[in-house]
Design a protein around this motif. Structure first.
Motif, PDB file in Angstrom:
ATOM      1  N   TYR A  17       0.833  -1.203   0.000  1.00  0.00           N
ATOM      2  CA  TYR A  17       0.000   0.000   0.000  1.00  0.00           C
ATOM      3  C   TYR A  17       0.874   1.263   0.000  1.00  0.00           C
ATOM      4  CZ  TYR A  17      -3.410   3.488   1.472  1.00  0.00           C
ATOM      5  OH  TYR A  17      -4.194   4.603   1.544  1.00  0.00           O
ATOM      6  N   ALA A  18       1.932   1.276   0.814  1.00  0.00           N
ATOM      7  CA  ALA A  18       2.835   2.428   0.860  1.00  0.00           C
ATOM      8  C   ALA A  18       3.501   2.656  -0.500  1.00  0.00           C
ATOM      9  CB  ALA A  18       3.882   2.232   1.948  1.00  0.00           C
ATOM     10  N   ALA A  19       3.895   1.589  -1.146  1.00  0.00           N
ATOM     11  CA  ALA A  19       4.522   1.717  -2.470  1.00  0.00           C
ATOM     12  C   ALA A  19       3.525   2.253  -3.495  1.00  0.00           C
ATOM     13  CB  ALA A  19       5.081   0.373  -2.922  1.00  0.00           C
ATOM     14  N   GLN A  20       2.271   1.783  -3.439  1.00  0.00           N
ATOM     15  CA  GLN A  20       1.252   2.281  -4.358  1.00  0.00           C
ATOM     16  C   GLN A  20       0.971   3.764  -4.117  1.00  0.00           C
ATOM     17  OE1 GLN A  20      -1.951  -0.435  -3.523  1.00  0.00           O
ATOM     18  NE2 GLN A  20      -1.412  -1.799  -5.224  1.00  0.00           N
ATOM     19  N   GLN A  21       0.922   4.158  -2.843  1.00  0.00           N
ATOM     20  CA  GLN A  21       0.693   5.571  -2.520  1.00  0.00           C
ATOM     21  C   GLN A  21       1.866   6.428  -3.002  1.00  0.00           C
ATOM     22  OE1 GLN A  21      -2.622   5.183  -2.100  1.00  0.00           O
ATOM     23  NE2 GLN A  21      -2.381   7.001  -0.856  1.00  0.00           N
ATOM     24  N   GLY A  22       3.070   5.907  -2.860  1.00  0.00           N
ATOM     25  CA  GLY A  22       4.249   6.615  -3.355  1.00  0.00           C
ATOM     26  C   GLY A  22       4.182   6.819  -4.860  1.00  0.00           C
ATOM     27  N   ALA A  23       3.742   5.793  -5.575  1.00  0.00           N
ATOM     28  CA  ALA A  23       3.613   5.904  -7.037  1.00  0.00           C
ATOM     29  C   ALA A  23       2.548   6.934  -7.401  1.00  0.00           C
ATOM     30  CB  ALA A  23       3.264   4.547  -7.640  1.00  0.00           C
ATOM     31  N   ARG A  24       1.425   6.926  -6.686  1.00  0.00           N
ATOM     32  CA  ARG A  24       0.372   7.917  -6.948  1.00  0.00           C
ATOM     33  C   ARG A  24       0.873   9.330  -6.683  1.00  0.00           C
ATOM     34  NH1 ARG A  24      -3.417   4.392  -4.062  1.00  0.00           N
ATOM     35  NH2 ARG A  24      -4.486   3.172  -5.640  1.00  0.00           N
ATOM     36  N   ALA A  25       1.608   9.496  -5.589  1.00  0.00           N
ATOM     37  CA  ALA A  25       2.143  10.820  -5.251  1.00  0.00           C
ATOM     38  C   ALA A  25       3.137  11.294  -6.304  1.00  0.00           C
ATOM     39  CB  ALA A  25       2.798  10.778  -3.877  1.00  0.00           C
ATOM     40  N   ALA A  26       3.972  10.396  -6.790  1.00  0.00           N
ATOM     41  CA  ALA A  26       4.939  10.762  -7.836  1.00  0.00           C
ATOM     42  C   ALA A  26       4.220  11.184  -9.112  1.00  0.00           C
ATOM     43  CB  ALA A  26       5.881   9.588  -8.113  1.00  0.00           C
ATOM     44  N   LYS A  27       3.148  10.454  -9.465  1.00  0.00           N
ATOM     45  CA  LYS A  27       2.376  10.818 -10.659  1.00  0.00           C
ATOM     46  C   LYS A  27       1.720  12.186 -10.488  1.00  0.00           C
ATOM     47  CE  LYS A  27       1.210   6.184 -12.305  1.00  0.00           C
ATOM     48  NZ  LYS A  27       0.125   5.215 -12.525  1.00  0.00           N
ATOM     49  N   ALA A  28       1.169  12.444  -9.301  1.00  0.00           N
ATOM     50  CA  ALA A  28       0.513  13.734  -9.052  1.00  0.00           C
ATOM     51  C   ALA A  28       1.528  14.875  -9.097  1.00  0.00           C
ATOM     52  CB  ALA A  28      -0.189  13.711  -7.700  1.00  0.00           C
ATOM     53  N   GLN A  29       2.690  14.643  -8.531  1.00  0.00           N
ATOM     54  CA  GLN A  29       3.748  15.650  -8.554  1.00  0.00           C
ATOM     55  C   GLN A  29       4.197  15.911  -9.995  1.00  0.00           C
ATOM     56  OE1 GLN A  29       7.201  14.489  -6.322  1.00  0.00           O
ATOM     57  NE2 GLN A  29       8.130  16.509  -6.412  1.00  0.00           N
ATOM     58  N   VAL A 121       9.661  11.117 -13.297  1.00  0.00           N
ATOM     59  CA  VAL A 121       8.430  10.639 -12.674  1.00  0.00           C
ATOM     60  C   VAL A 121       8.196   9.177 -13.037  1.00  0.00           C
ATOM     61  CG1 VAL A 121       5.908  10.853 -12.742  1.00  0.00           C
ATOM     62  CG2 VAL A 121       7.314  12.877 -12.424  1.00  0.00           C
ATOM     63  N   GLN A 122       8.381   8.835 -14.300  1.00  0.00           N
ATOM     64  CA  GLN A 122       8.182   7.442 -14.724  1.00  0.00           C
ATOM     65  C   GLN A 122       9.167   6.515 -14.019  1.00  0.00           C
ATOM     66  OE1 GLN A 122       5.582   6.338 -16.560  1.00  0.00           O
ATOM     67  NE2 GLN A 122       6.337   4.343 -15.917  1.00  0.00           N
ATOM     68  N   ASN A 123      10.400   6.979 -13.847  1.00  0.00           N
ATOM     69  CA  ASN A 123      11.389   6.168 -13.126  1.00  0.00           C
ATOM     70  C   ASN A 123      10.974   5.963 -11.668  1.00  0.00           C
ATOM     71  OD1 ASN A 123      12.969   5.864 -15.383  1.00  0.00           O
ATOM     72  ND2 ASN A 123      14.375   7.522 -14.867  1.00  0.00           N
ATOM     73  N   LYS A 124      10.452   7.019 -11.034  1.00  0.00           N
ATOM     74  CA  LYS A 124       9.980   6.886  -9.644  1.00  0.00           C
ATOM     75  C   LYS A 124       8.820   5.903  -9.555  1.00  0.00           C
ATOM     76  CE  LYS A 124      11.161  11.435  -7.783  1.00  0.00           C
ATOM     77  NZ  LYS A 124      10.606  12.709  -7.272  1.00  0.00           N
ATOM     78  N   LYS A 129       6.764   0.482  -8.099  1.00  0.00           N
ATOM     79  CA  LYS A 129       6.171  -0.801  -8.510  1.00  0.00           C
ATOM     80  C   LYS A 129       7.083  -1.964  -8.138  1.00  0.00           C
ATOM     81  CE  LYS A 129       3.346   0.873 -12.362  1.00  0.00           C
ATOM     82  NZ  LYS A 129       3.177   0.876 -13.828  1.00  0.00           N
ATOM     83  N   PHE A 130       8.394  -1.793  -8.364  1.00  0.00           N
ATOM     84  CA  PHE A 130       9.333  -2.849  -7.994  1.00  0.00           C
ATOM     85  C   PHE A 130       9.408  -3.007  -6.470  1.00  0.00           C
ATOM     86  CE2 PHE A 130      11.266  -2.255 -12.303  1.00  0.00           C
ATOM     87  CZ  PHE A 130      11.015  -3.542 -12.739  1.00  0.00           C
ATOM     88  N   GLN A 131       9.251  -1.891  -5.757  1.00  0.00           N
ATOM     89  CA  GLN A 131       9.235  -1.956  -4.301  1.00  0.00           C
ATOM     90  C   GLN A 131       8.028  -2.774  -3.827  1.00  0.00           C
ATOM     91  OE1 GLN A 131       9.168   1.924  -2.524  1.00  0.00           O
ATOM     92  NE2 GLN A 131       9.420   1.156  -0.453  1.00  0.00           N
ATOM     93  N   ALA A 132       6.881  -2.562  -4.459  1.00  0.00           N
ATOM     94  CA  ALA A 132       5.680  -3.326  -4.098  1.00  0.00           C
ATOM     95  C   ALA A 132       5.870  -4.807  -4.425  1.00  0.00           C
ATOM     96  CB  ALA A 132       4.460  -2.775  -4.841  1.00  0.00           C
ATOM     97  N   LEU A 133       6.440  -5.084  -5.576  1.00  0.00           N
ATOM     98  CA  LEU A 133       6.694  -6.481  -5.949  1.00  0.00           C
ATOM     99  C   LEU A 133       7.662  -7.141  -4.971  1.00  0.00           C
ATOM    100  CD1 LEU A 133       6.247  -8.750  -8.006  1.00  0.00           C
ATOM    101  CD2 LEU A 133       8.200  -7.849  -9.282  1.00  0.00           C
ATOM    102  N   GLY A 134       8.692  -6.412  -4.580  1.00  0.00           N
ATOM    103  CA  GLY A 134       9.649  -6.935  -3.606  1.00  0.00           C
ATOM    104  C   GLY A 134       8.994  -7.191  -2.259  1.00  0.00           C
ATOM    105  N   ALA A 135       8.059  -6.319  -1.875  1.00  0.00           N
ATOM    106  CA  ALA A 135       7.341  -6.523  -0.610  1.00  0.00           C
ATOM    107  C   ALA A 135       6.492  -7.781  -0.671  1.00  0.00           C
ATOM    108  CB  ALA A 135       6.470  -5.307  -0.305  1.00  0.00           C
TER     109      ALA A 135
END
Length: 161
Positions: A17-29, A121-124, A129-135
């Motif tokens: 969930y934290a990784a998904q929120q991070g991805a959403r925040a990066a996209k919004a930024q 942003v795409q790299n973030k 996504k890889f962080q979520a997969l690793g989790a």
């Protein structure tokens, strides 16, 4: 035995969930930065149009003053007046071309910054996504040994021979 499994699953879920929120925040930024770059381009173009119009207006005022001087002097338009008029026209249009070139360069620089921002942003997002997969993989490896009847099965399940 159930509590450790539940904790391992909850931990994994929170990490995902934290990784998904991070991805959403990066996209919004990134979207906000893109909008800001777009506004900068509009501002540069508006400023260029204003400068263009001001320079053209200056040229027209000069031309009108030159014509009025010609009329009040009682002279016909001679070579010197034509040379002054042509020189002023050449200078004005050179300035306008220079403004156009500077504007194109500024717009190009801002567009490049926007492209670099989109790439970052795409790299973030990919990193999250890889962080979520690793989790998920890490949670599975933590939970697997805690599950009942896991392991090789040797000595735990009777074999029929």
């Amino acid at each position: 035995m159930v509590l450790p499994i539940a904790l391992a699953l909850a931990s994994t879920g929170l990490q995902v969930y934290a990784a998904q929120q991070g991805a959403r925040a990066a996209k919004a930024q990134g979207a906000l930065a893109t909008r800001q770059f777009g506004n900068q381009i509009k501002d540069v173009k508006l400023t260029a149009t204003q400068n263009h119009n001001a320079r053209l207006s200056q040229f027209r005022v000069f031309e009108a003053v030159n014509q009025s001087l010609l009329g009040t002097s009682g002279r016909d338009e001679d070579r010197s007046f034509r040379a002054i008029k042509e020189r002023a026209k050449k200078d004005a249009f050179t300035d306008i071309d220079r403004l156009r070139t500077q504007t194109a360069l500024k717009v190009g620089q801002i567009s490049l910054q926007d492209s670099l921002n989109k790439l970052q942003v795409q790299n973030k997002v990919n990193a999250y996504k890889f962080q979520a997969l690793g989790a998920i993989i890490g949670g599975a490896t933590k939970a697997y040994p805690l599950m009942p009847n896991t392991g090789t099965g040797l000595g735990k399940v009777p074999y029929i021979t």
